[in-house]
Design an enzyme around this catalytic site. Sequence first.
Site, PDB file in Angstrom:
ATOM      1  N   GLU A   1      -3.874  -9.527   3.773  1.00  0.00           N
ATOM      2  CA  GLU A   1      -4.630  -9.198   4.989  1.00  0.00           C
ATOM      3  C   GLU A   1      -5.772 -10.170   5.246  1.00  0.00           C
ATOM      4  O   GLU A   1      -6.092 -10.483   6.399  1.00  0.00           O
ATOM      5  CB  GLU A   1      -5.179  -7.763   4.890  1.00  0.00           C
ATOM      6  N   GLU A  28       0.838  -1.211   0.000  1.00  0.00           N
ATOM      7  CA  GLU A  28       0.000   0.000   0.000  1.00  0.00           C
ATOM      8  C   GLU A  28       0.871   1.259   0.000  1.00  0.00           C
ATOM      9  O   GLU A  28       0.567   2.239  -0.681  1.00  0.00           O
ATOM     10  CB  GLU A  28      -0.946  -0.024   1.215  1.00  0.00           C
TER      11      GLU A  28
HETATM   12  C1  3H9 Z   1      -1.495  -4.861   7.103  1.00  0.00           C
HETATM   13  O1  3H9 Z   1      -0.555  -4.582   6.434  1.00  0.00           O
HETATM   14  C2  3H9 Z   1      -2.678  -3.952   7.360  1.00  0.00           C
HETATM   15  C3  3H9 Z   1      -2.736  -2.814   6.398  1.00  0.00           C
HETATM   16  O2  3H9 Z   1      -3.422  -3.170   5.232  1.00  0.00           O
HETATM   17  C4  3H9 Z   1      -3.552  -1.667   6.969  1.00  0.00           C
HETATM   18  C5  3H9 Z   1      -3.013  -0.976   8.162  1.00  0.00           C
HETATM   19  C6  3H9 Z   1      -3.800   0.255   8.530  1.00  0.00           C
HETATM   20  N1  3H9 Z   1       4.070  -7.617  11.594  1.00  0.00           N
HETATM   21  O3  3H9 Z   1       6.868 -15.730   8.751  1.00  0.00           O
HETATM   22  P1  3H9 Z   1       8.233 -15.642   9.290  1.00  0.00           P
HETATM   23  C7  3H9 Z   1       7.382 -11.505  12.087  1.00  0.00           C
HETATM   24  S1  3H9 Z   1      -1.593  -6.341   7.921  1.00  0.00           S
HETATM   25  C8  3H9 Z   1       4.787  -8.008  12.664  1.00  0.00           C
HETATM   26  O4  3H9 Z   1       8.726 -16.755  10.133  1.00  0.00           O
HETATM   27  P2  3H9 Z   1       9.294 -15.752   6.620  1.00  0.00           P
HETATM   28  C9  3H9 Z   1       6.958 -12.886  12.509  1.00  0.00           C
HETATM   29  O5  3H9 Z   1       6.088 -12.823  13.605  1.00  0.00           O
HETATM   30  C10 3H9 Z   1      -0.093  -7.160   7.562  1.00  0.00           C
HETATM   31  N2  3H9 Z   1       5.610  -9.078  12.657  1.00  0.00           N
HETATM   32  O6  3H9 Z   1       9.305 -15.342   8.150  1.00  0.00           O
HETATM   33  C11 3H9 Z   1       8.293 -13.504  12.844  1.00  0.00           C
HETATM   34  O7  3H9 Z   1       8.681 -13.002  14.100  1.00  0.00           O
HETATM   35  P3  3H9 Z   1       9.570 -13.848  15.108  1.00  0.00           P
HETATM   36  C12 3H9 Z   1      -0.099  -7.764   6.243  1.00  0.00           C
HETATM   37  C13 3H9 Z   1       5.699  -9.767  11.520  1.00  0.00           C
HETATM   38  O8  3H9 Z   1      10.540 -15.231   6.052  1.00  0.00           O
HETATM   39  C14 3H9 Z   1       9.226 -12.913  11.809  1.00  0.00           C
HETATM   40  O9  3H9 Z   1       8.564 -11.738  11.341  1.00  0.00           O
HETATM   41  N3  3H9 Z   1       1.072  -8.568   6.096  1.00  0.00           N
HETATM   42  C15 3H9 Z   1       4.971  -9.420  10.381  1.00  0.00           C
HETATM   43  O10 3H9 Z   1       8.958 -17.206   6.502  1.00  0.00           O
HETATM   44  C16 3H9 Z   1       9.529 -13.819  10.650  1.00  0.00           C
HETATM   45  O11 3H9 Z   1       8.304 -14.285  10.105  1.00  0.00           O
HETATM   46  C17 3H9 Z   1       1.047  -9.883   6.331  1.00  0.00           C
HETATM   47  O12 3H9 Z   1       0.053 -10.466   6.618  1.00  0.00           O
HETATM   48  C18 3H9 Z   1       4.136  -8.289  10.442  1.00  0.00           C
HETATM   49  N4  3H9 Z   1       3.407  -7.862   9.394  1.00  0.00           N
HETATM   50  O13 3H9 Z   1       8.056 -14.971   5.976  1.00  0.00           O
HETATM   51  C19 3H9 Z   1       2.370 -10.578   6.190  1.00  0.00           C
HETATM   52  N5  3H9 Z   1       5.250 -10.295   9.409  1.00  0.00           N
HETATM   53  O14 3H9 Z   1      10.879 -14.010  14.443  1.00  0.00           O
HETATM   54  C20 3H9 Z   1       2.545 -11.616   7.268  1.00  0.00           C
HETATM   55  C21 3H9 Z   1       6.135 -11.167   9.929  1.00  0.00           C
HETATM   56  O15 3H9 Z   1       9.582 -13.022  16.331  1.00  0.00           O
HETATM   57  N6  3H9 Z   1       3.864 -12.174   7.237  1.00  0.00           N
HETATM   58  N7  3H9 Z   1       6.419 -10.849  11.196  1.00  0.00           N
HETATM   59  O16 3H9 Z   1       8.813 -15.146  15.266  1.00  0.00           O
HETATM   60  C22 3H9 Z   1       4.231 -13.149   6.393  1.00  0.00           C
HETATM   61  O17 3H9 Z   1       3.469 -13.615   5.565  1.00  0.00           O
HETATM   62  C23 3H9 Z   1       5.615 -13.679   6.516  1.00  0.00           C
HETATM   63  O18 3H9 Z   1       6.085 -13.391   7.811  1.00  0.00           O
HETATM   64  C24 3H9 Z   1       6.627 -13.084   5.510  1.00  0.00           C
HETATM   65  C25 3H9 Z   1       8.053 -13.581   5.884  1.00  0.00           C
HETATM   66  C26 3H9 Z   1       6.275 -13.596   4.101  1.00  0.00           C
HETATM   67  C27 3H9 Z   1       6.617 -11.581   5.536  1.00  0.00           C
END
Ligand code: 3H9
Length: 692
Positions: free
Chosen positions: A125, A105
């Site tokens: 999301e 975004e």
């Molecule tokens: C959003 O964006 C809302 C907006 O539209 C509007 C706002 C107003 N936040 O998965 P991994 C942490 S909603 C905080 O093992 P990978 C995760 O907890 C968001 N922490 O790694 C972990 O922490 P820890 C939309 C996050 O390389 C570490 O990062 N985005 C977030 O296999 C490693 O994660 C999503 O839904 C986050 N957003 O995969 C994306 N993301 O080491 C969600 C990750 O302490 N995330 N962490 O356990 C993912 O799909 C995967 O984490 C990603 C990396 C592909 C990014």
Amino acid sequence: MTAEYQVNGAIAVITLNNPPVNGLGLSTRTAIVDGMKKALGDNAVKAVVITGAGKAFSGGADIKEFNSPKALAEPTLHTVINVVENSIKPVVAAIHTVCMGGGLELALGCHYRVASPGAQIALPEVKLGILPGAGGTQRLPRVVGLEMALNMIVSGTPVPSEKLAKTALFNELIEGDLMQGAQAFAGKVADIRPLPKVRDIKIDYPNHEAFLQFSRNTVKAMAGPFPAPLKCVEAIAAAVTEKFDDGLKIERDLFVELVQTTESKALRHAFFAERAAGKIPDVPEDTPARAIKSAAVIGAGTMGGGIAMNFANAGIPVKILEMKQEALDKGLATVRKNYENTMKKGKLTPEKFEQRVGLITGTLSYEEIGQADIVVEAVFEDMGVKEAVFKKLDEVMRPGAILASNTSTLDVDKIAAFTKRPQDVIGTHFFSPANVMKLLEIVRGAKTGKDVLATTMALSKKIKKTGVVSGVCDGFIGNRMVEQYSRQAGFLLEEGCTPEQVDKAVEKFGFAMGPFRMGDLAGNDIGWYIRKRRYVEKPEVTYSKTADLLCEMGRYGQKTGAGWYDYKPGDRKAYPSQIVNDMVVKHSADIGVERRKISDQEIIERLVFALVNEGAYILEEGIAMRASDIDMVYLTGYGFPLFRGGPMFYADTVGLPNVVMAMEKYAKGRHGDAWKPAPLLAKLAAEGKTFN
Ligand code: 3H9
């Protein structure tokens, strides 16, 4: 600083630096705005590039901040995007690796976007039960088209940047050094005015009303209990039918509504629970793991074959050991058939089929498995049988090999004591069908080596399982809890329910399958065998006799063509059985229980709170490290409804005082002793606290 600012000649570079994935938390948002202010105030700067340090452009909004004041604190993501979009100097997003959610975004608010090939682009999301809340639903359709945007937003699935290269999302795909390319691009566009804004692009989709209606119908049918997918369609519809700013407002309102739903909270809980489960406080992440390049499985039954498939799927050669050639041939043929079926469904190429089948071989000789790096025992659930196997493994396995048991209830410490190397022994409890089910309960014995635990955790990731660590106790986390659930299911039959009524209520609650259909699938004889042991070891624990009576009738389940339900040959559909219902009614009369009408609410409370109470004991005893681990076990191994977040999370949402109150009510009924609240549950309820 969670974003760095640097000036290279006429180009300012803002680099998000908030490991692990450059989440757009308050401090990062503030740092971006600060960077923009500096760039706008510096006459030497002609253009700005925004990028991310490390392994992501940005993984989106910081999910940990949701439901905290930081999420709403200025500058919000909206404000940041406004600052970027309204900048009088061009802003270029330099995208690589991961660009998701709020990260995308933010990029859509930039005037230009360049990307490396292979970057994962997504608005995921919906997987967290929300929708893109910072303009994603309004801007994405303007650059990739209505259909593509709808697919991306409703599914949340990442799309590689090269697949989007021809859309208006990207101005350039940069092979080679992204930052060099991005700065060169920024230099090229530095003087072009007016600055292009995605919000100004018109969505041109003839007959969009019909398309949107079709999408609503399809998405509604697929979304099940989750509200977010349909709201995504509504927000996207606003992008087509409303003025840009009105669309933004509609998106914002829907986002605020969704973020407060229990379904979204449950999904976010599951997201963090899955990641937390991989962390063991006294086993640091850098604990050296042993190399697993080859494996062996003892037993070519359904379990053994399924376990072997996991290794083969991960490219690890595996030998299955059996006692008799016939059993071995049968087991290998089943594995082959499973792969053939997957190939027929188009989910496996002929090359991969050959490769996987080729990685699984059989043997009748223990000597032939001695060099394997790990051996998983999947033989009959009997301590005597396990003893013989582990004594033999101790003799033949090379030093340093991991000796794993797939036991589902037995004492792993006892099993380890059959060897002279208890540090190498661990429980790896797979769930049937082992090649499909996500859960792997990793049972840590008193003497299990930390490196063995670290290796097994890493292995669970490699074979694409959700590994959850359990301490040693009868049944570990999952089966110890399910025993209390099954006991209640049995008592409900005695008191007035039919198997069908219980299953229907449980399935309506959201479980994939009710306890009786599940029993028929898994084989009722397994529970019977375990109960017979319990009648001797723990005579004080009461069970309904209905399940024993069923087994005495030879009704073991689908495998015998009859169980709690009737089955027709070649048909897995469960038909209510008059014979069973008569048996149940007669049994109530025999034990002098007057049957009564039982509500669905009572069924659910008794089954689910029985899980919760045992979960509380398990937590208190340190068998599970955290409540969210228990939830992961139930979400990934027992079909607990994801939208309810797992039993412990569900109890939190019901309110622990309410759970205790219901238990007090049931304590007045039959088998009231089962309803004594675990001390931890009673304490948390009294203090107004939660498990998670
Ligand atoms: C959003 O964006 C809302 C907006 O539209 C509007 C706002 C107003 N936040 O998965 P991994 C942490 S909603 C905080 O093992 P990978 C995760 O907890 C968001 N922490 O790694 C972990 O922490 P820890 C939309 C996050 O390389 C570490 O990062 N985005 C977030 O296999 C490693 O994660 C999503 O839904 C986050 N957003 O995969 C994306 N993301 O080491 C969600 C990750 O302490 N995330 N962490 O356990 C993912 O799909 C995967 O984490 C990603 C990396 C592909 C990014």
